[in-house]
Design an enzyme around this catalytic site. Structure first.
Site, PDB file in Angstrom:
ATOM      1  CE  LYS A  77      -3.779-110.065   8.200  1.00  0.00           C
ATOM      2  NZ  LYS A  77      -2.978-110.878   9.099  1.00  0.00           N
TER       3      LYS A  77
ATOM      4  NE  ARG B 280      -1.152-115.677  27.083  1.00  0.00           N
ATOM      5  CZ  ARG B 280      -1.493-115.567  28.368  1.00  0.00           C
ATOM      6  NH1 ARG B 280      -2.670-116.017  28.768  1.00  0.00           N
ATOM      7  NH2 ARG B 280      -0.684-115.000  29.247  1.00  0.00           N
TER       8      ARG B 280
ATOM      9  CE  LYS C 197      -2.423-107.922  13.005  1.00  0.00           C
ATOM     10  NZ  LYS C 197      -3.221-109.110  13.317  1.00  0.00           N
TER      11      LYS C 197
ATOM     12  CD  GLU D  87      -5.296-107.170   9.786  1.00  0.00           C
ATOM     13  OE1 GLU D  87      -4.314-107.206  10.525  1.00  0.00           O
ATOM     14  OE2 GLU D  87      -6.180-108.037   9.814  1.00  0.00           O
TER      15      GLU D  87
HETATM   16  P1  13P Z   1      -7.917-113.718  10.578  1.00  0.00           P
HETATM   17  O1  13P Z   1      -7.327-114.371   9.362  1.00  0.00           O
HETATM   18  O2  13P Z   1      -8.404-114.677  11.609  1.00  0.00           O
HETATM   19  O3  13P Z   1      -8.913-112.651  10.222  1.00  0.00           O
HETATM   20  O4  13P Z   1      -6.723-112.979  11.311  1.00  0.00           O
HETATM   21  C1  13P Z   1      -5.831-112.233  10.574  1.00  0.00           C
HETATM   22  C2  13P Z   1      -5.273-111.160  11.413  1.00  0.00           C
HETATM   23  O5  13P Z   1      -4.091-110.998  11.466  1.00  0.00           O
HETATM   24  C3  13P Z   1      -6.227-110.302  12.158  1.00  0.00           C
HETATM   25  O6  13P Z   1      -5.554-109.146  12.584  1.00  0.00           O
END
Ligand code: 13P
Length: 332
Positions: A217, A44, A134, A175
């Site tokens: 987001k 990872r 995030k 998000e």
């Molecule tokens: P994806 O663009 O693959 O949807 O991932 C964005 C992300 O940060 C998901 O939490």
């Protein structure tokens, strides 16, 4: 608050977007295994190093979101990831939620957790060099979901997270993701996303979150993955723009997730979105649409390291070009 506004401005620098490389240990390991790579901590780390050290990445990427494991790992022999990113002009970010978990009282639905002890964790992440954070809330469309309860509890958690981030001097990426799973229409995705956003806006306002010091987001408004037809980019842009209109003019900006769209479709939709006249920039904060081609080109082979980086660079270039087209379009 000044700090958050300044960081948000850097994150939304014209012609750049954000790379989401913050998959949890479980998700990242599963994706590595699927690509034929053992899901170990070292693999990872090596994969995240491949992404972070892609030549000239900072030309199209303003920030990279990492997970707790990577923020505590080193890039190369000795430099912590956050330091390595800042050395090349990329802001380090950190995913601070602990995942979407089954929500008591709401069978089949989730609430994103991670609020317990959050201010102390945020202070620690600032010390480690993070400049933004995030938190992802997840909403699934079925005939009966998301319920008002799921919309309410997730909005409240997003707002508490965002307020805590701004107090800690970190820019919150907020998000609320309405996922593509299902066979719903684009119209239903629009209705649900609008309802989710309305609740998130109200919750943010109640806790006095500064819109100019945060990044939204959202998902693009598309039909479910199992729907028989596909909206074309101009439609995706028009419908998405309509839903976003309700956000305040002083929002720092919008950075879309890719949500499982094929990389080329996500880029085409992002390009179409640039035709909208919005008070804030519209850029990308893609995960899969940027990194999947890189993982598949590399597959853990030392002799394909450069291929992996070239695949990421190609997707970044395409998306940065899409975002840059806005400047030209707005001039005409
Ligand atoms: P994806 O663009 O693959 O949807 O991932 C964005 C992300 O940060 C998901 O939490």
């Amino acid at each position: 608050m000044r700090t958050c506004r300044d960081i948000a401005t850097q994150l939304l620098a014209p012609g750049k977007g954000i790379l989401a490389a913050d998959e949890s240990i479980g998700t990242m390991s599963a994706r590595l295994v699927k690509a034929g790579v053992e899901g170990t901590a070292e693999n990872r780390r090596a994969y995240r190093e491949l992404l972070a050290t892609t030549p000239d990445l900072a030309d199209g990427v303003s920030g990279i979101i990492l997970c707790d494991e990577t923020l505590n790992q080193r890039c190369g022999d000795s430099i912590p990831f956050a330091e390595a990113l800042r050395a090349v002009g990329i802001l380090p970010g950190i995913k601070v939620d602990t995942g979407a978990k089954a929500c008591p009282g709401l069978p089949g639905e989730t609430v994103t957790e991670g609020l317990d002890g959050l201010p102390a964790r945020l202070a620690h992440y600032v010390e480690l060099g993070a400049r933004f954070a995030k938190w992802r809330a997840v909403y699934t469309i079925t005939d009966s979901t998301p319920t008002p309860g799921a919309i309410a509890v997730n909005a409240s958690a997003l707002a508490r997270y965002a307020a805590a981030c701004q107090e800690a001097g970190l820019v919150p990426i907020v998000e609320p993701e309405v996922v593509m799973n299902g066979n719903h229409s684009q119209l239903r995705c629009a209705e649900i996303t609008a309802a989710v956003h309305a609740e998130v806006r109200a919750a943010l306002a109640l806790l006095d979150v500064d819109p100019a010091g945060m990044v939204l987001k959202p998902n693009m408004i598309v039909e479910g993955a199992d729907h028989p037809t596909r909206a074309v980019p101009a439609d995706v842009a028009a419908v998405t723009g309509k839903v976003l209109q309700a956000w305040p003019d002083d929002l720092a900006g919008v950075a879309f997730l890719s949500g499982g769209q094929e990389p080329e479709r996500a880029t085409a939709n992002l390009a179409a979105l640039q035709h909208l006249r919005t008070p804030w920039p519209l850029t990308f904060s893609f995960g899969r649409a940027l990194v999947t081609p890189a993982l598949l080109a590399w597959r853990g082979h030392a002799d394909r390291y450069a291929d992996g980086q070239a695949a990421l660079a190609e997707r970044v270039r395409a998306n940065a070009a899409a975002v840059r087209s806005r400047t030209e379009l707005q001039r005409t």
